[in-house]
Design an enzyme around this catalytic site. Structure first.
Site, PDB file in Angstrom:
ATOM      1  N   LYS A 179       0.729  -1.398  -0.148  1.00  0.00           N
ATOM      2  CA  LYS A 179      -0.017   0.124   0.002  1.00  0.00           C
ATOM      3  C   LYS A 179       0.863   1.327  -0.108  1.00  0.00           C
ATOM      4  O   LYS A 179       2.013   1.225   0.552  1.00  0.00           O
ATOM      5  CB  LYS A 179      -0.839   0.054   1.346  1.00  0.00           C
ATOM      6  N   CYS A 236      -0.059  11.338  -7.096  1.00  0.00           N
ATOM      7  CA  CYS A 236      -0.707  11.886  -6.134  1.00  0.00           C
ATOM      8  C   CYS A 236      -0.818  13.597  -6.437  1.00  0.00           C
ATOM      9  O   CYS A 236       0.276  14.015  -7.125  1.00  0.00           O
ATOM     10  CB  CYS A 236      -0.037  11.774  -4.898  1.00  0.00           C
ATOM     11  N   THR A 276      -4.416   3.790 -12.082  1.00  0.00           N
ATOM     12  CA  THR A 276      -5.923   3.753 -12.494  1.00  0.00           C
ATOM     13  C   THR A 276      -6.399   5.040 -13.550  1.00  0.00           C
ATOM     14  O   THR A 276      -5.574   6.010 -13.274  1.00  0.00           O
ATOM     15  CB  THR A 276      -6.810   4.058 -11.211  1.00  0.00           C
ATOM     16  N   GLY A 315      -5.788  -4.456 -15.099  1.00  0.00           N
ATOM     17  CA  GLY A 315      -6.841  -5.396 -15.541  1.00  0.00           C
ATOM     18  C   GLY A 315      -6.448  -6.695 -15.605  1.00  0.00           C
ATOM     19  O   GLY A 315      -7.373  -7.713 -16.175  1.00  0.00           O
TER      20      GLY A 315
HETATM   21  C1  LIG Z   1      -8.758  -0.029  -4.167  1.00  0.00           C
HETATM   22  C2  LIG Z   1      -7.756   0.492  -4.673  1.00  0.00           C
HETATM   23  C3  LIG Z   1      -6.409   1.000  -4.108  1.00  0.00           C
HETATM   24  C4  LIG Z   1      -5.183   1.526  -4.678  1.00  0.00           C
HETATM   25  N1  LIG Z   1      -4.272   2.275  -3.972  1.00  0.00           N
HETATM   26  C5  LIG Z   1      -3.112   2.320  -4.480  1.00  0.00           C
HETATM   27  C6  LIG Z   1      -2.103   3.045  -3.885  1.00  0.00           C
HETATM   28  O1  LIG Z   1      -2.120   3.087  -2.786  1.00  0.00           O
HETATM   29  N2  LIG Z   1      -0.957   3.375  -4.405  1.00  0.00           N
HETATM   30  C7  LIG Z   1      -0.664   2.983  -5.955  1.00  0.00           C
HETATM   31  O2  LIG Z   1       0.174   3.095  -6.521  1.00  0.00           O
HETATM   32  N3  LIG Z   1      -1.731   2.318  -6.421  1.00  0.00           N
HETATM   33  C8  LIG Z   1      -2.957   2.130  -6.054  1.00  0.00           C
HETATM   34  N4  LIG Z   1      -4.030   1.567  -6.807  1.00  0.00           N
HETATM   35  C9  LIG Z   1      -3.508   0.989  -8.195  1.00  0.00           C
HETATM   36  C10 LIG Z   1      -3.368  -0.226  -8.409  1.00  0.00           C
HETATM   37  O3  LIG Z   1      -1.973  -0.644  -7.916  1.00  0.00           O
HETATM   38  C11 LIG Z   1      -3.295  -0.500  -9.997  1.00  0.00           C
HETATM   39  O4  LIG Z   1      -2.317   0.495 -10.481  1.00  0.00           O
HETATM   40  C12 LIG Z   1      -4.705  -0.323 -10.525  1.00  0.00           C
HETATM   41  O5  LIG Z   1      -5.566  -0.596  -9.943  1.00  0.00           O
HETATM   42  C13 LIG Z   1      -4.574  -1.066 -11.997  1.00  0.00           C
HETATM   43  O6  LIG Z   1      -4.515  -2.400 -12.019  1.00  0.00           O
HETATM   44  P1  LIG Z   1      -5.543  -3.325 -11.867  1.00  0.00           P
HETATM   45  O7  LIG Z   1      -6.668  -2.914 -12.850  1.00  0.00           O
HETATM   46  O8  LIG Z   1      -5.203  -4.681 -11.891  1.00  0.00           O
HETATM   47  O9  LIG Z   1      -6.501  -3.164 -10.608  1.00  0.00           O
HETATM   48  C14 LIG Z   1      -5.105   1.166  -5.986  1.00  0.00           C
HETATM   49  C15 LIG Z   1      -5.981   0.356  -6.800  1.00  0.00           C
HETATM   50  C16 LIG Z   1      -7.271   0.203  -6.150  1.00  0.00           C
HETATM   51  C17 LIG Z   1      -8.425  -0.552  -6.935  1.00  0.00           C
END
Ligand SMILES: Cc1cc2nc3c(=O)[nH]c(=O)nc-3n(C[C@H](O)[C@H](O)[C@H](O)COP(=O)(O)O)c2cc1C
Ligand SMILES: Cc1cc2nc3c(=O)[nH]c(=O)nc-3n(C[C@H](O)[C@H](O)[C@H](O)COP(=O)(O)OP(=O)(O)OC[C@H]3O[C@@H](n4cnc5c(N)ncnc54)[C@H](O)[C@@H]3O)c2cc1C
Ligand SMILES: Cc1cc2nc3c(=O)[nH]c(=O)nc-3n(C[C@H](O)[C@H](O)[C@H](O)COP(=O)(O)OP(=O)(O)OC[C@H]3O[C@@H](n4cnc5c(N)ncnc54)[C@H](O)[C@@H]3O)c2cc1C
Ligand SMILES: Cc1cc2nc3c(=O)[nH]c(=O)nc-3n(C[C@H](O)[C@H](O)[C@H](O)COP(=O)(O)O)c2cc1C
Ligand code: FES
Ligand code: FES
Lengths: 313, 253, 313, 253
Positions: C54, C139, C201, C252
């Site tokens: 995290k 951020c 994201t 994804g």
């Molecule tokens: C609930 C949630 C919390 C996230 N928190 C962080 C974070 O604290 N720091 C970060 O760099 N990315 C964070 N992300 C982004 C993920 O690490 C990842 O880059 C993003 O979800 C895309 O990948 P996925 O489609 O496989 O989830 C978060 C994503 C989700 C869904």
């Protein structure tokens, strides 16, 4: 033929979009409804509030090599590459049918230089029955390499040049592949655009692991369909809070609920794109469902939905 | 539209019939329907299928299960409703009264030719019919189609080998004016080659990935032949609305 | 407990990521695997090639107000807002367990100023068992209003400052909400980053039409899950052709096919994000399926997939 | 896991049992399972359900059909396989031997209390049980739960009115040490208010939208009370792993 009898409805669908009055807030999105005639035996094209034509360029274009469309789980990729008949043939072969329609005709214009856009518009200025232009600024700009729509400077320059050419309704279609869409929106508004439509497709890619090849010959393509709706909604909401001119929302719309979401976020009207491929009578179904939603909320003018999003307390 | 029957005809092959609109009942051989397949793993695009027959009250398609969409279709039950649009495409040129016709197809390329066959018979014409299958287990040809010569890859049905070998053989001892062909691309290429050598008119049905099937997505392109490019100034045709049947001389497969 | 017995496989899963050797190319994505311990009774956390924690900030953060997650059709939105225990508590309460894991520990660092990032890293530099840092540059940058990751200038400045602080493996995580991700990638590479991870994201929004409210209190959220995969693949492919440092693909991923797609596009490793929420044993299943794919293609080193995408002729 | 039964118990209410892992069989009252519902309109997140009972070889949940996910669950057949994880959450504090307990729940808030009731009975404790329903048609209380007082909105079952009215009445003439409550938020708020007034310990089960149910998404937050905020320095707790059962004094509903 599914005809729509407005009489039985208690909801007024007509909306004002800049200088235009649309009979309803649903337009056909450019590149997803051909030249307006193709589906006329399945759906009365007149039932749209407006038709945005396929992008028109100065000369005919064959477009990219196949495969140039591919399906994904909740959307599709396309790299059609602005295939179109060119402005001359458009005027000769496509305009007469469009003129016969009782709906607003918005010609989508594309080009690779400011001169291209001006050339198309100058030829169209003399033609009757065209209600406005939608300017596709997501085409590669030959000078800079990037799209016109990817910097506020080039987008503003193009808008200014086209504003000088026409008094018709001028709508600029924004690309979502951008750091700050509001910046572009404000620049384009500043040069006199009457409206903004957004979003065009997101840049995407697919790979087929058996052949180890991209699913499109062109490698990258435009991502459209329901999967992009959350991105489009965020951008419409953001632009709504940045400009005063009306916004036409686009991106993954396939139901009346989607239409209402876009209007709540600030869209005055919306465009149906990829859904036309999957469900050629989507328009009719969406209009009917919109009535039900409006009635359940006691709304009599569809435009009352606009920007009505509530805040959390 | 309501499903009237869905029966397994051969290995992985189903015949699906559904109630039909008046428009669909007037469909021509070579035209297709486009089906919005819904279910757990619904594909995004509709799935196109040639019309295999049209009677007074129903339309038939014959399909092979090759992926998620066709699998889902195979699970449809009598009475289920299915979202079908059509008839789409131009269909075959039905100006065959004067000439001697030969139909040649392989596997699930045969359904549109079956429909064409029925139409010809109705007009009192009996075409030659050459049908190729992987093996006898895949054979779904209905009994009411007579005068068919079969081939199969393993010799389990008709002569062993390609259906194009049958074509060459047939052309040795029969005069043919017009070949109608549908099937996998390598087969079509071979048929076109043979037709050209023998200077026989040849109409082929083309399969592409269809985004819409209605001419609005500009995705289903097929390259025009030099001849057609010169005539039209266009590099491509749209398979869904300018075909799916093309004169072999108009396209580059 | 699903344990993975590597012995029965004929495929070498280990990969080199900059100075690190990973036992397999699958990492847990930041913010989607807590502090590494939460799922340890369902899945052996050790089985990951690496864990990205995290995001850690100098002080503890409660994050945004609820609702701060919401589901969509093929993905989700989150506006967690960097909720975390803060670097002190992280060191005290979370590091000991992480140190006990036989996998690479990559601490994801976030902040609102360059000083924030430096502060976190300086405290972590003395701690053993940390194999590297992942810098979350999505951020909001207090000075400019936009994200650090939204201009190559600010991204480069941040990278340079952090490179001066540590010799550990330094990976910068790029935002997809950008006009030209390659530009940022090149800038970050130029300042000495060892690797790039992408994508974070997409900005998205959802609206609930009954209440007429955004589905998140924060209005906008980060869109993740299968719906964003085509965008992520395109960006990984683009960045792969722009830089020399290794890329970790994110976005994804939920199957072995997805992993292979990202590797073909140029990723050296990948991260599993949202899929951990839906299927806590996804890692195990993906590794097993990867073996099958590799074997069917006669591939013995998983790294052979990297960048092997073929072209259309 | 394999479905052993799926029966409609009351209006829109189903009882679903499935074969169980050894871990699941050791689950505690108040714990939940998280189900990956697959089908035509599959929801993206898993769907959480309280464990209603656990016998030697199966786990039971009782659910109301309120949307796509629960609708899909209602279509499961015996023998179908279903993707279930659990047990998750902390469950109720089972340190109730000394004290007089009262269970109060409404609608599909009752299942976790049913499980708690069974556990108490096994230990020879007979708690008070107050159960509220919209009307008699929704009543799914099994016969083996005795000593229940019912209320219903329309008076068709037990006393007419809210189950919290029953609580007030009960507290007039009975001493209670510990209230366990689960149900809709307005009901819970009222129960907490009554418990506070009467200085009775109160444990409530909280429902939130769960992204993961396993403590890794940080989405399912519930606001801490001032007391807990002061103790922990944290504004929120995670409902899924720090609950779903909370001491009423620890949270702000
Ligand atoms: C609930 C949630 C919390 C996230 N928190 C962080 C974070 O604290 N720091 C970060 O760099 N990315 C964070 N992300 C982004 C993920 O690490 C990842 O880059 C993003 O979800 C895309 O990948 P996925 O489609 O496989 O989830 C978060 C994503 C989700 C869904
Ligand atoms: C005009 C036309 C008529 C057709 N008529 C018939 C017919 O009568 N009977 C029959 O069995 N099949 C017919 N097909 C092919 C049929 O459309 C595909 O088999 C079907 O779309 C596959 O869907 P799926 O989801 O099961 O498979 P998928 O999982 O999508 O794909 C399985 C395989 O089929 C190929 N494929 C997928 N979509 C198409 C498509 N739109 N066109 C061609 N190939 C595709 C894929 O490349 C893959 O190799 C026709 C196709 C066209 C274009
Ligand atoms: C710990 C826990 C235990 C639960 N136990 C039970 C139970 O034993 N029996 C039972 O019938 N229900 C129970 N629920 C509620 C159940 O999870 C929801 O009814 C279900 O998720 C709805 O899914 P759906 O797809 O059918 O409805 P949706 O279409 O998703 O939603 C329908 C309605 O339910 C609400 N909802 C959706 N998801 C959730 C969620 N995760 N939590 C709470 N509300 C939600 C929505 O806001 C909407 O009003 C429990 C919830 C939690 C968090
Ligand atoms: C096949 C296809 C072709 C398109 N062609 C054009 C085009 O020529 N000009 C244009 O401005 N937009 C074009 N678009 C973009 C759409 O108009 C629309 O902005 C986009 O698809 C997003 O909406 P949707 O998700 O509803 O499809 C095209 C989209 C598709 C799918
Ligand atoms: S399939 Fe869309 S134009 Fe042919
Ligand atoms: S539901 Fe994900 S942390 Fe609780």
């Amino acid at each position: 033929m599914n005809e729509i009898s407005k009489e039985r409805w208690d909801v007024d669908f007509s909306i004002r979009l800049g200088s235009l009055i649309l009979k309803n807030p649903l337009l056909a999105a450019s590149g997803t409804y051909g030249y307006g005639r193709e589906l006329n035996n399945i759906l009365k094209t007149d039932d749209f509030g407006g038709i945005c034509t396929k992008s028109i360029t100065p000369l005919a274009r064959d477009g990219n090599e196949p495969p140039r469309i591919a399906e994904l789980k909740m959307g599709m990729l396309n790299s059609i590459g602005l295939a179109n008949v060119g402005v001359q043939a458009f005027i000769q072969d496509k305009i007469p049918f469009l003129q016969s329609l009782e709906t607003n005709i918005i010609v989508n214009v594309a080009g690779f230089s400011i001169g291209d856009y001006i050339g198309v518009i100058q030829l169209l200025e003399d033609i009757e029955g065209i209600d406005g232009y939608e300017i596709n600024i997501s085409c590669p700009n030959v000078e800079g390499g990037l799209e016109f729509g990817s910097s506020s400077k080039s987008a503003a320059k193009l808008t200014k040049a086209l504003r000088a050419e026409t008094d018709r309704f001028l709508m600029v279609k924004l690309s979502p592949n951008i750091t700050d869409i509001s910046e572009i929106a404000i620049a384009v508004e500043g040069e006199g655009a009457d409206s903004l439509s957004l979003i065009n497709t997101l840049i995407g890619m697919g790979i087929e692991i058996d052949s180890e090849k991209p699913i499109l010959k062109n490698v990258y393509g435009g991502y459209s369909g329901p999967a992009i709706k959350p991105v489009a909604l965020a951008m419409v909401h953001k632009v709504f809070h940045s400009v005063k001119i009306p916004i036409v929302g686009i991106g993954g719309i396939s139901s009346a609920e989607d239409v209402v979401q876009f209007m709540l976020a600030g869209a005055t009207a919306v465009q149906l794109g990829t859904v036309n491929f999957l469900n050629p009578t989507a328009l009719t179904e969406i209009l009917e469902d919109l009535v039900a939603i409006a009635e359940s909320k006691g709304i009599r003018n569809i435009s009352d939905f606009k920007g009505r999003l509530k805040e959390w307390d | 539209m309501r499903v009237l029957s869905n029966e397994k005809n051969a290995l992985n092959i189903y015949s699906l019939t559904f109630e039909s609109t008046s428009e669909l009942l007037e469909s021509l051989p070579g035209q297709f329907v486009n089906i919005n397949v819904r279910g757990e793993d619904s594909p995004f695009f509709r799935r196109p299928f040639s019309i295999a027959s049209a009677t007074d009250d129903c339309i038939e398609i014959i399909f092979e299960v090759v992926g998620a969409g066709t699998w889902q279709l195979s699970t449809l039950h009598v009475g289920d409703s299915v979202d079908v649009i059509g008839p789409l495409g131009l269909g075959y040129d039905l100006d065959f009264t004067e000439s001697k016709s030969l139909l040649i197809g392989g596997g699930v390329g045969l359904p549109p030719l079956m429909f064409l066959y029925y139409k010809m018979k109705n007009k009192g014409i009996e075409p030659q019919f050459l049908a190729g299958f992987k093996s006898v287990s895949y054979n779904f040809m209905p009994r009411n189609i007579t005068n068919v010569h079969f081939s199969s890859d393993d010799g389990s049905l008709g002569s062993k080998g390609y259906v194009t070998d049958l074509l060459i053989e047939t052309l040795f001892h029969e005069k043919v004016d017009h070949i109608y062909a549908c099937g996998p691309e390598p087969m079509l290429s071979k048929v076109i080659e043979i037709a050209e050598e023998n200077e026989i008119r040849c109409s082929v049905s083309i399969e592409k990935v269809f985004g819409c099937g209605t001419g609005i997505c500009f995705g289903c392109i097929i390259e025009n032949s030099l001849k057609r490019l010169t005539e039209t100034g266009r590099k491509y045709s749209l398979a869904c609305v300018e075909g799916t049947v093309f004169d072999a001389g108009d396209i580059n497969l």
